[in-house]
Design a protein around this motif. Structure first.
Motif, PDB file in Angstrom:
ATOM      1  N   SER A 108      -3.871   3.807  -8.303  1.00  0.00           N
ATOM      2  CA  SER A 108      -3.921   3.931  -6.988  1.00  0.00           C
ATOM      3  C   SER A 108      -5.308   4.025  -6.865  1.00  0.00           C
ATOM      4  O   SER A 108      -5.981   4.766  -7.705  1.00  0.00           O
ATOM      5  N   LEU A 109      -6.129   3.685  -5.690  1.00  0.00           N
ATOM      6  CA  LEU A 109      -7.526   4.150  -5.496  1.00  0.00           C
ATOM      7  C   LEU A 109      -7.639   4.390  -3.900  1.00  0.00           C
ATOM      8  O   LEU A 109      -6.665   3.991  -3.199  1.00  0.00           O
ATOM      9  N   TYR A 110      -8.811   4.667  -3.703  1.00  0.00           N
ATOM     10  CA  TYR A 110      -8.896   4.703  -2.176  1.00  0.00           C
ATOM     11  C   TYR A 110     -10.261   3.784  -1.836  1.00  0.00           C
ATOM     12  O   TYR A 110     -11.204   3.855  -2.370  1.00  0.00           O
ATOM     13  N   ASP A 111     -10.023   3.050  -0.523  1.00  0.00           N
ATOM     14  CA  ASP A 111     -10.718   2.261   0.027  1.00  0.00           C
ATOM     15  C   ASP A 111     -11.400   2.886   1.094  1.00  0.00           C
ATOM     16  O   ASP A 111     -10.754   3.474   2.057  1.00  0.00           O
ATOM     17  N   ASN A 112     -12.611   2.832   1.413  1.00  0.00           N
ATOM     18  CA  ASN A 112     -13.372   3.687   2.337  1.00  0.00           C
ATOM     19  C   ASN A 112     -12.875   3.274   3.892  1.00  0.00           C
ATOM     20  O   ASN A 112     -13.062   3.889   4.759  1.00  0.00           O
ATOM     21  N   TYR A 113     -12.657   1.777   3.994  1.00  0.00           N
ATOM     22  CA  TYR A 113     -12.254   1.225   5.204  1.00  0.00           C
ATOM     23  C   TYR A 113     -10.894   1.213   5.261  1.00  0.00           C
ATOM     24  O   TYR A 113     -10.350   1.084   6.326  1.00  0.00           O
ATOM     25  N   ARG A 114     -10.118   0.853   4.347  1.00  0.00           N
ATOM     26  CA  ARG A 114      -8.552   0.609   4.534  1.00  0.00           C
ATOM     27  C   ARG A 114      -7.528   1.911   4.210  1.00  0.00           C
ATOM     28  O   ARG A 114      -6.340   1.636   4.481  1.00  0.00           O
ATOM     29  N   GLY A 115      -8.293   2.927   3.632  1.00  0.00           N
ATOM     30  CA  GLY A 115      -7.395   4.146   3.104  1.00  0.00           C
ATOM     31  C   GLY A 115      -6.926   3.864   1.672  1.00  0.00           C
ATOM     32  O   GLY A 115      -7.441   3.176   1.074  1.00  0.00           O
ATOM     33  N   ALA A 116      -5.714   4.376   1.420  1.00  0.00           N
ATOM     34  CA  ALA A 116      -4.992   4.555   0.102  1.00  0.00           C
ATOM     35  C   ALA A 116      -4.637   2.985  -0.343  1.00  0.00           C
ATOM     36  O   ALA A 116      -3.935   2.414   0.413  1.00  0.00           O
ATOM     37  N   VAL A 117      -4.844   2.641  -1.301  1.00  0.00           N
ATOM     38  CA  VAL A 117      -4.257   1.514  -1.867  1.00  0.00           C
ATOM     39  C   VAL A 117      -3.438   1.808  -3.243  1.00  0.00           C
ATOM     40  O   VAL A 117      -4.018   2.148  -4.021  1.00  0.00           O
ATOM     41  N   GLY A 118      -2.130   1.101  -3.026  1.00  0.00           N
ATOM     42  CA  GLY A 118      -1.407   1.213  -4.376  1.00  0.00           C
ATOM     43  C   GLY A 118      -1.289  -0.021  -5.064  1.00  0.00           C
ATOM     44  O   GLY A 118      -1.013  -1.169  -4.549  1.00  0.00           O
ATOM     45  N   TYR A 119      -1.572   0.058  -6.449  1.00  0.00           N
ATOM     46  CA  TYR A 119      -1.247  -0.911  -7.288  1.00  0.00           C
ATOM     47  C   TYR A 119       0.068  -0.916  -7.792  1.00  0.00           C
ATOM     48  O   TYR A 119       0.539  -0.074  -8.518  1.00  0.00           O
ATOM     49  N   VAL A 120       0.983  -2.248  -7.383  1.00  0.00           N
ATOM     50  CA  VAL A 120       2.360  -1.868  -7.841  1.00  0.00           C
ATOM     51  C   VAL A 120       2.870  -2.979  -8.623  1.00  0.00           C
ATOM     52  O   VAL A 120       2.340  -4.273  -8.568  1.00  0.00           O
ATOM     53  N   ARG A 121       4.112  -2.926  -9.350  1.00  0.00           N
ATOM     54  CA  ARG A 121       4.718  -3.774  -9.789  1.00  0.00           C
ATOM     55  C   ARG A 121       6.112  -3.783  -9.009  1.00  0.00           C
ATOM     56  O   ARG A 121       6.770  -2.725  -9.234  1.00  0.00           O
ATOM     57  N   VAL A 122       6.461  -5.101  -8.579  1.00  0.00           N
ATOM     58  CA  VAL A 122       7.879  -5.044  -7.770  1.00  0.00           C
ATOM     59  C   VAL A 122       8.809  -5.375  -8.777  1.00  0.00           C
ATOM     60  O   VAL A 122       8.877  -6.359  -9.603  1.00  0.00           O
ATOM     61  N   VAL A 123       9.833  -4.462  -8.848  1.00  0.00           N
ATOM     62  CA  VAL A 123      10.985  -4.772  -9.898  1.00  0.00           C
ATOM     63  C   VAL A 123      12.018  -5.373  -9.291  1.00  0.00           C
ATOM     64  O   VAL A 123      12.447  -6.473  -9.884  1.00  0.00           O
ATOM     65  N   ASP A 124      12.574  -4.942  -8.109  1.00  0.00           N
ATOM     66  CA  ASP A 124      13.530  -5.521  -7.509  1.00  0.00           C
ATOM     67  C   ASP A 124      13.104  -5.842  -5.912  1.00  0.00           C
ATOM     68  O   ASP A 124      12.436  -5.150  -5.432  1.00  0.00           O
ATOM     69  N   GLY A 125      13.987  -6.783  -5.281  1.00  0.00           N
ATOM     70  CA  GLY A 125      13.449  -7.030  -3.965  1.00  0.00           C
ATOM     71  C   GLY A 125      12.205  -7.581  -3.773  1.00  0.00           C
ATOM     72  O   GLY A 125      11.529  -8.227  -4.420  1.00  0.00           O
ATOM     73  N   ARG A 126      11.735  -7.484  -2.440  1.00  0.00           N
ATOM     74  CA  ARG A 126      10.511  -8.216  -1.829  1.00  0.00           C
ATOM     75  C   ARG A 126       9.757  -7.134  -0.785  1.00  0.00           C
ATOM     76  O   ARG A 126      10.708  -6.454  -0.246  1.00  0.00           O
ATOM     77  N   VAL A 127       8.546  -7.257  -0.742  1.00  0.00           N
ATOM     78  CA  VAL A 127       7.760  -6.446   0.330  1.00  0.00           C
ATOM     79  C   VAL A 127       6.882  -7.149   1.005  1.00  0.00           C
ATOM     80  O   VAL A 127       6.069  -8.039   0.304  1.00  0.00           O
ATOM     81  N   ALA A 128       6.592  -7.290   2.441  1.00  0.00           N
ATOM     82  CA  ALA A 128       5.835  -7.985   3.040  1.00  0.00           C
ATOM     83  C   ALA A 128       5.089  -6.953   3.919  1.00  0.00           C
ATOM     84  O   ALA A 128       5.290  -5.842   4.265  1.00  0.00           O
TER      85      ALA A 128
END
Length: 598
Positions: free
Chosen positions: A199-219
């Protein structure tokens, strides 16, 4: 689509060429245009490029048309190699199905190579052994192939030979990744389970998570919740990661990408956490989550008291992009107001200090690094102590427990004797020796963590002429004979110089510190007594002699009693001055304490 996805990472010892191989893969897949090419493009932090190490994990997506004419999507995660970031490496491995095990053709298998390999095998990853730098005049390719074959039991023909610098063998490596790394096996129709591996912090967008989707889907717009912490998120944006963030419609099972979580605190996106849908989500979290615990503690104080607020602001900003850094305010009688900071290890601590200097232009004083102790006083609960100033002074204690680590040292056989002597000096407990070949051996020891956080690595590199490598893992807390060593200046305890030492080493440490301070404290018009004390017992002492003013200079002849009267008056004045005078300890003294040889 999952059968056309390959998720893999690169693991290796420091400076074996992980980031350079990543550069070649980016060029071969057209992800990095030749005009934008530079060395170690994934290491975008100035410190990473300067030191030649990877500090943060760097995920990147590539598209590649293989020899069979099918286009594949490759997700590469370039992981750190240093032991301080072992937890981040383990979570990055959990996001992959395969790993490139990179070994330097000139240096062979080293300690962190073994540590990262065992971590990858534990995660069940497909291992592709790669020997890098085969173009070097000092390369011992055949010998290193035998080391790898003995280590993982593969066929010699399965070892891929490359030179990342020249690009030799890299196209064949890409084909091997397609052929040997298995496709992800998640269920796109199951409830969402996504692993946060960084994870990291973007000064304009806030917290950003780097993820691996194991099951399902996210939009985008999905309402998610954390399965380990009571946090809810409304996803602002999803997308994939090339050399920059590319927004997309959704991430499906098997894919690696990023989520903008709509949170202003990066600590909400904890590495290793599992995200699922707030309504109708999964009930079983992914395995392996653990809190990242600081192992080394040190006080950071501004050289100028006016910079205290600037130091507070700088630490709070560093925490946005480094969730492993913790800090709390503290006060020292000698150094004033500052912060007690917790770090993953000495390299982590060094990087934070360097960033405070470069990015925020702050001059700071660092106290001696130490570890956590578990202290049990009579009639009280066991408490955690990470600051020597809080350690009970001179009181009878039921027990003191300190953390122990299991260390693996790989060294040329010529230096085994010197390394064993160093291990004995640092209270090491010998466990085993294994000869990797006729010239190199692996030594396993158990050490108190406090004995290696100070200068152990530097000493190891010195006595082995730079050839020995070192890796460790934390074991448990064990009872030891530890006391608080205080340094007193004219009977006043200087809290910033206090330390926790083993009783067998207390006299030696106290003596060295007193002698060093005697060199650094300027002479006064009165004597300055420097003492080392264990509780109420003084174990070492030196004295800074007083400067003598010649009060009899104007007495030409006359009765001797006149001179004696002047000298007695001076003596009384010095006594009175010693009672009310104060000694200012120069800043160099605190820095010099860090350089005392054990």
């Amino acid at each position: 689509m999952q059968d056309r996805i390959r998720n893999f990472c690169i693991i290796a010892h420091i400076d074996h060429g992980k980031s350079t191989i990543a550069d070649r893969l980016l060029e071969l897949t057209g992800t990095l245009p030749p005009l934008q090419s530079r060395k170690q493009v994934l290491d975008d932090m100035e410190l990473e490029q300067e030191r030649g190490i990877t500090i943060k994990a760097h995920p990147v997506a590539m598209r590649y048309t293989a020899a069979d004419g099918v286009e594949y999507r490759l997700h590469l995660i370039d992981t750190p190699g240093h032991v301080d970031f072992a937890y981040e490496v383990s979570r990055s491995l959990a996001a992959c199905e395969g790993a490139l095990l990179v070994v330097d053709a000139a240096q062979g298998v080293e300690a962190q190579t073994l540590a990262n390999l065992y971590a990858a095998v534990t995660q069940g990853l497909e291992i592709i052994p790669v020997i890098n730098k085969i173009d070097l005049p000092s390369a011992q390719t055949d010998a290193v192939v035998h080391q790898i074959v003995d280590l993982i039991g593969c066929d010699p023909h399965e070892v891929v030979l490359v030179s990342a610098k020249t690009g030799l063998g890299c196209p064949e490596l890409l084909e091997e990744i397609i052929r040997r790394v298995p496709a992800p096996r998640g269920n796109p129709d199951a409830p969402l389970r996504a692993l946060i591996f960084d994870s990291l912090y973007d000064n304009y967008r806030g917290a950003v998570g780097y993820v691996r989707v194991v099951d399902g889907r996210v939009a985008s717009g999905s309402e998610l919740c954390s399965m380990h912490t009571p946090k809810d998120f409304i996803i602002d944006e999803v997308g994939s990661l090339t050399l920059k963030r590319i927004p997309g419609r959704e991430l499906c099972a098997g894919e690696v990408g990023y989520l903008i979580l709509g949170s202003k605190d990066v600590k909400d996106a904890r590495v290793g956490d599992t995200l699922t849908l707030k309504r109708g989500g999964a009930t079983q979290a992914l395995e392996g989550y653990a809190e990242v615990k600081p192992m080394v503690f040190s006080g950071l104080y501004p050289v100028s008291a006016d910079d205290y607020e600037e130091l507070r602001d700088a630490l709070s900003k560093l925490c946005l992009n480094d969730s492993a850094l913790v800090y709390t305010p503290e006060t020292s009688l000698a150094l004033g107001f500052g912060f007690r900071c917790g770090f993953l290890g000495l390299l982590h601590m060094e990087i934070i200090q360097e960033r405070l200097d470069r990015e925020y232009n702050l001059d700071i004083i660092t106290t001696m690094p130490n570890v956590e102790y578990l202290v049990k006083q009579p009639g009280k609960e066991e408490e955690v102590v990470d600051n020597p100033a809080d350690f009970p002074r001179g009181e009878k204690l039921d027990s003191v427990r300190e953390p122990f680590i299991k260390a693996t040292i790989i060294t040329p056989t010529d230096f085994i004797g010197n390394i064993m002597k160093l291990a004995m000096d640092r209270r090491g407990i010998y466990k085993s020796t294994e000869y990797l070949d006729t010239t190199r051996a692996s030594l396993v020891y158990e050490f108190p963590l406090a004995e290696i956080v100070f200068d152990f690595y530097d000493r190891l590199k010195t006595i082995s002429r730079g050839y020995a490598s070192f890796d460790y893992e934390v074991l448990d807390f064990r009872e030891s004979s530890l006391k608080r060593l205080d340094i007193m200046i004219n009977t006043e305890v200087v809290d910033a110089l206090s330390m926790i030492v083993h009783v067998d080493k207390a006299w030696d440490w106290g003596n060295k510190m007193c002698i060093k301070l005697k060199e650094l404290i300027p002479r006064q018009l009165f004597e300055v007594a420097i003492q080392g004390a264990l509780g109420t017992k003084v174990i070492s002492r030196t004295t800074v002699k007083a400067m003598r003013k010649n009060v009899t200079a104007k007495c030409y002849g006359g009765d001797i009693s006149r001179k004696r009267k002047l000298l007695e008056k001076q003596k009384e004045g010095k006594k009175r001055m010693k009672q009310v005078g104060t000694v200012e300890i120069p800043q160099e003294a605190f820095l010099a304490m860090l350089k005392i040889e054990r």
